[in-house]
Scaffold this motif. Structure first.
Motif, PDB file in Angstrom:
ATOM      1  N   VAL A   1       0.842  -1.194   0.000  1.00  0.00           N
ATOM      2  CA  VAL A   1       0.000   0.000   0.000  1.00  0.00           C
ATOM      3  C   VAL A   1       0.877   1.243   0.000  1.00  0.00           C
ATOM      4  CG1 VAL A   1      -1.717   1.297   1.312  1.00  0.00           C
ATOM      5  CG2 VAL A   1      -1.913  -1.185   1.120  1.00  0.00           C
ATOM      6  N   ILE A   2       1.916   1.255   0.831  1.00  0.00           N
ATOM      7  CA  ILE A   2       2.832   2.395   0.887  1.00  0.00           C
ATOM      8  C   ILE A   2       3.556   2.549  -0.446  1.00  0.00           C
ATOM      9  CG2 ILE A   2       4.959   3.239   1.954  1.00  0.00           C
ATOM     10  CD1 ILE A   2       3.918   2.100   4.596  1.00  0.00           C
ATOM     11  N   HIS A   3       3.971   1.435  -1.035  1.00  0.00           N
ATOM     12  CA  HIS A   3       4.666   1.487  -2.322  1.00  0.00           C
ATOM     13  C   HIS A   3       3.774   2.107  -3.394  1.00  0.00           C
ATOM     14  CE1 HIS A   3       7.370   0.258  -5.522  1.00  0.00           C
ATOM     15  NE2 HIS A   3       6.320  -0.214  -6.167  1.00  0.00           N
ATOM     16  N   ILE A   4       2.519   1.720  -3.458  1.00  0.00           N
ATOM     17  CA  ILE A   4       1.584   2.267  -4.451  1.00  0.00           C
ATOM     18  C   ILE A   4       1.388   3.757  -4.224  1.00  0.00           C
ATOM     19  CG2 ILE A   4      -0.832   2.238  -5.205  1.00  0.00           C
ATOM     20  CD1 ILE A   4      -0.768  -0.814  -4.648  1.00  0.00           C
ATOM     21  N   ARG A   5       1.194   4.157  -2.976  1.00  0.00           N
ATOM     22  CA  ARG A   5       0.988   5.580  -2.677  1.00  0.00           C
ATOM     23  C   ARG A   5       2.217   6.406  -3.004  1.00  0.00           C
ATOM     24  NH1 ARG A   5      -2.453   5.307   2.969  1.00  0.00           N
ATOM     25  NH2 ARG A   5      -4.334   4.448   2.018  1.00  0.00           N
ATOM     26  N   LEU A   6       3.408   5.897  -2.685  1.00  0.00           N
ATOM     27  CA  LEU A   6       4.640   6.623  -3.001  1.00  0.00           C
ATOM     28  C   LEU A   6       4.834   6.735  -4.508  1.00  0.00           C
ATOM     29  CD1 LEU A   6       7.149   5.248  -0.352  1.00  0.00           C
ATOM     30  CD2 LEU A   6       6.160   7.533  -0.471  1.00  0.00           C
ATOM     31  N   PHE A   7       4.510   5.692  -5.232  1.00  0.00           N
ATOM     32  CA  PHE A   7       4.636   5.739  -6.692  1.00  0.00           C
ATOM     33  C   PHE A   7       3.691   6.775  -7.287  1.00  0.00           C
ATOM     34  CE2 PHE A   7       3.386   4.307 -10.941  1.00  0.00           C
ATOM     35  CZ  PHE A   7       4.626   4.377 -11.561  1.00  0.00           C
ATOM     36  N   ILE A   8       2.462   6.829  -6.799  1.00  0.00           N
ATOM     37  CA  ILE A   8       1.490   7.814  -7.293  1.00  0.00           C
ATOM     38  C   ILE A   8       1.968   9.224  -6.979  1.00  0.00           C
ATOM     39  CG2 ILE A   8      -0.867   8.697  -6.977  1.00  0.00           C
ATOM     40  CD1 ILE A   8      -1.731   5.737  -6.643  1.00  0.00           C
ATOM     41  N   GLN A   9       2.497   9.437  -5.773  1.00  0.00           N
ATOM     42  CA  GLN A   9       3.032  10.752  -5.424  1.00  0.00           C
ATOM     43  C   GLN A   9       4.212  11.119  -6.314  1.00  0.00           C
ATOM     44  OE1 GLN A   9       3.905  10.491  -1.254  1.00  0.00           O
ATOM     45  NE2 GLN A   9       1.848  11.109  -0.648  1.00  0.00           N
ATOM     46  N   PHE A  10       5.069  10.161  -6.620  1.00  0.00           N
ATOM     47  CA  PHE A  10       6.213  10.396  -7.493  1.00  0.00           C
ATOM     48  C   PHE A  10       5.754  10.802  -8.894  1.00  0.00           C
ATOM     49  CE2 PHE A  10       9.110   8.634 -10.716  1.00  0.00           C
ATOM     50  CZ  PHE A  10      10.241   9.374 -10.430  1.00  0.00           C
ATOM     51  N   VAL A  11       4.754  10.119  -9.416  1.00  0.00           N
ATOM     52  CA  VAL A  11       4.237  10.454 -10.746  1.00  0.00           C
ATOM     53  C   VAL A  11       3.650  11.859 -10.743  1.00  0.00           C
ATOM     54  CG1 VAL A  11       2.461   9.870 -12.452  1.00  0.00           C
ATOM     55  CG2 VAL A  11       3.862   8.071 -11.437  1.00  0.00           C
ATOM     56  N   HIS A  12       2.902  12.201  -9.704  1.00  0.00           N
ATOM     57  CA  HIS A  12       2.338  13.554  -9.614  1.00  0.00           C
ATOM     58  C   HIS A  12       3.445  14.608  -9.552  1.00  0.00           C
ATOM     59  CE1 HIS A  12      -1.766  12.095  -7.903  1.00  0.00           C
ATOM     60  NE2 HIS A  12      -1.654  11.904  -9.199  1.00  0.00           N
ATOM     61  N   LEU A  13       4.487  14.355  -8.799  1.00  0.00           N
ATOM     62  CA  LEU A  13       5.600  15.296  -8.692  1.00  0.00           C
ATOM     63  C   LEU A  13       6.294  15.459 -10.042  1.00  0.00           C
ATOM     64  CD1 LEU A  13       7.475  17.069  -6.963  1.00  0.00           C
ATOM     65  CD2 LEU A  13       8.813  15.011  -6.497  1.00  0.00           C
ATOM     66  N   MET A  14       6.535  14.361 -10.742  1.00  0.00           N
ATOM     67  CA  MET A  14       7.184  14.446 -12.051  1.00  0.00           C
ATOM     68  C   MET A  14       6.318  15.217 -13.050  1.00  0.00           C
ATOM     69  SD  MET A  14      10.166  13.168 -11.998  1.00  0.00           S
ATOM     70  CE  MET A  14      10.408  13.740 -10.344  1.00  0.00           C
ATOM     71  N   LEU A  15       5.027  14.980 -13.045  1.00  0.00           N
ATOM     72  CA  LEU A  15       4.135  15.733 -13.932  1.00  0.00           C
ATOM     73  C   LEU A  15       4.166  17.217 -13.599  1.00  0.00           C
ATOM     74  CD1 LEU A  15       1.041  13.376 -14.157  1.00  0.00           C
ATOM     75  CD2 LEU A  15       2.577  14.031 -16.006  1.00  0.00           C
ATOM     76  N   TYR A  16       4.128  17.537 -12.329  1.00  0.00           N
ATOM     77  CA  TYR A  16       4.172  18.937 -11.889  1.00  0.00           C
ATOM     78  C   TYR A  16       5.462  19.604 -12.349  1.00  0.00           C
ATOM     79  CZ  TYR A  16       4.526  22.911  -8.700  1.00  0.00           C
ATOM     80  OH  TYR A  16       4.683  24.161  -8.181  1.00  0.00           O
ATOM     81  N   LEU A  17       6.608  18.939 -12.133  1.00  0.00           N
ATOM     82  CA  LEU A  17       7.890  19.521 -12.511  1.00  0.00           C
ATOM     83  C   LEU A  17       8.018  19.660 -14.028  1.00  0.00           C
ATOM     84  CD1 LEU A  17      10.269  17.702 -10.015  1.00  0.00           C
ATOM     85  CD2 LEU A  17       9.477  20.065  -9.925  1.00  0.00           C
ATOM     86  N   CYS A  18       7.595  18.656 -14.764  1.00  0.00           N
ATOM     87  CA  CYS A  18       7.691  18.717 -16.225  1.00  0.00           C
ATOM     88  C   CYS A  18       6.798  19.807 -16.798  1.00  0.00           C
ATOM     89  CB  CYS A  18       7.329  17.368 -16.830  1.00  0.00           C
ATOM     90  SG  CYS A  18       8.580  16.107 -16.511  1.00  0.00           S
ATOM     91  N   LEU A  19       5.605  19.920 -16.280  1.00  0.00           N
ATOM     92  CA  LEU A  19       4.698  20.955 -16.782  1.00  0.00           C
ATOM     93  C   LEU A  19       5.215  22.346 -16.443  1.00  0.00           C
ATOM     94  CD1 LEU A  19       1.205  19.382 -16.065  1.00  0.00           C
ATOM     95  CD2 LEU A  19       2.296  19.742 -18.288  1.00  0.00           C
ATOM     96  N   ASN A  20       5.750  22.524 -15.247  1.00  0.00           N
ATOM     97  CA  ASN A  20       6.312  23.824 -14.877  1.00  0.00           C
ATOM     98  C   ASN A  20       7.519  24.166 -15.746  1.00  0.00           C
ATOM     99  OD1 ASN A  20       4.512  24.641 -12.960  1.00  0.00           O
ATOM    100  ND2 ASN A  20       5.628  23.705 -11.267  1.00  0.00           N
ATOM    101  N   LEU A  21       8.366  23.198 -16.006  1.00  0.00           N
ATOM    102  CA  LEU A  21       9.524  23.432 -16.861  1.00  0.00           C
ATOM    103  C   LEU A  21       9.083  23.785 -18.273  1.00  0.00           C
ATOM    104  CD1 LEU A  21      12.614  23.375 -17.102  1.00  0.00           C
ATOM    105  CD2 LEU A  21      12.415  20.951 -17.672  1.00  0.00           C
ATOM    106  N   PHE A  22       8.084  23.091 -18.784  1.00  0.00           N
ATOM    107  CA  PHE A  22       7.569  23.348 -20.125  1.00  0.00           C
ATOM    108  C   PHE A  22       7.011  24.771 -20.226  1.00  0.00           C
ATOM    109  CE2 PHE A  22       3.861  23.383 -22.963  1.00  0.00           C
ATOM    110  CZ  PHE A  22       4.498  23.104 -24.170  1.00  0.00           C
ATOM    111  N   PHE A  23       6.190  25.161 -19.258  1.00  0.00           N
ATOM    112  CA  PHE A  23       5.595  26.500 -19.314  1.00  0.00           C
ATOM    113  C   PHE A  23       6.619  27.584 -19.035  1.00  0.00           C
ATOM    114  CE2 PHE A  23       1.577  24.104 -18.561  1.00  0.00           C
ATOM    115  CZ  PHE A  23       0.963  24.486 -19.753  1.00  0.00           C
ATOM    116  N   TYR A  24       7.626  27.298 -18.222  1.00  0.00           N
ATOM    117  CA  TYR A  24       8.686  28.273 -17.956  1.00  0.00           C
ATOM    118  C   TYR A  24       9.477  28.551 -19.230  1.00  0.00           C
ATOM    119  CZ  TYR A  24      12.833  30.457 -16.009  1.00  0.00           C
ATOM    120  OH  TYR A  24      13.862  31.332 -15.750  1.00  0.00           O
ATOM    121  N   LYS A  25       9.816  27.479 -19.968  1.00  0.00           N
ATOM    122  CA  LYS A  25      10.574  27.642 -21.214  1.00  0.00           C
ATOM    123  C   LYS A  25       9.750  28.397 -22.259  1.00  0.00           C
ATOM    124  CE  LYS A  25      13.895  23.906 -21.309  1.00  0.00           C
ATOM    125  NZ  LYS A  25      14.381  22.749 -22.050  1.00  0.00           N
ATOM    126  N   ASN A  26       8.475  28.139 -22.314  1.00  0.00           N
ATOM    127  CA  ASN A  26       7.636  28.786 -23.313  1.00  0.00           C
ATOM    128  C   ASN A  26       7.300  30.237 -22.976  1.00  0.00           C
ATOM    129  OD1 ASN A  26       7.549  26.585 -24.985  1.00  0.00           O
ATOM    130  ND2 ASN A  26       5.699  25.762 -24.089  1.00  0.00           N
TER     131      ASN A  26
END
Length: 65
Positions: free
Chosen positions: A38-63
């Motif tokens: 259960v902890i592994h699944i929750r940590l993985f979901i949090q990791f995916v959300h963090l990566m999406l957040y960082l990638c989207l911010n980087l994309f919009f910052y560059k643009n």
């Protein structure tokens, strides 16, 4: 009569059929799993959300510059 009551044409009962079916997503996420899964699944979901957040911010910052 072929097969007993509650059996299909192959002679398997309904409970045997359910025992071999794959679990639904809700059963996997909310079933009786060990705590570490259960902890592994929750940590993985949090990791995916963090990566999406960082990638989207980087994309919009560059643009924007």
């Amino acid at each position: 009569m072929i097969g007993g009551q509650g059996e299909d044409s192959c002679g398997k009962s309904a409970s045997e059929e359910e025992a071999h079916r794959p679990l639904a997503e809700s059963e996997v996420l909310h079933g009786n799993q060990p705590w570490y899964q259960v902890i592994h699944i929750r940590l993985f979901i949090q990791f995916v959300h963090l990566m999406l957040y960082l990638c989207l911010n980087l994309f919009f910052y560059k643009n924007s510059h």
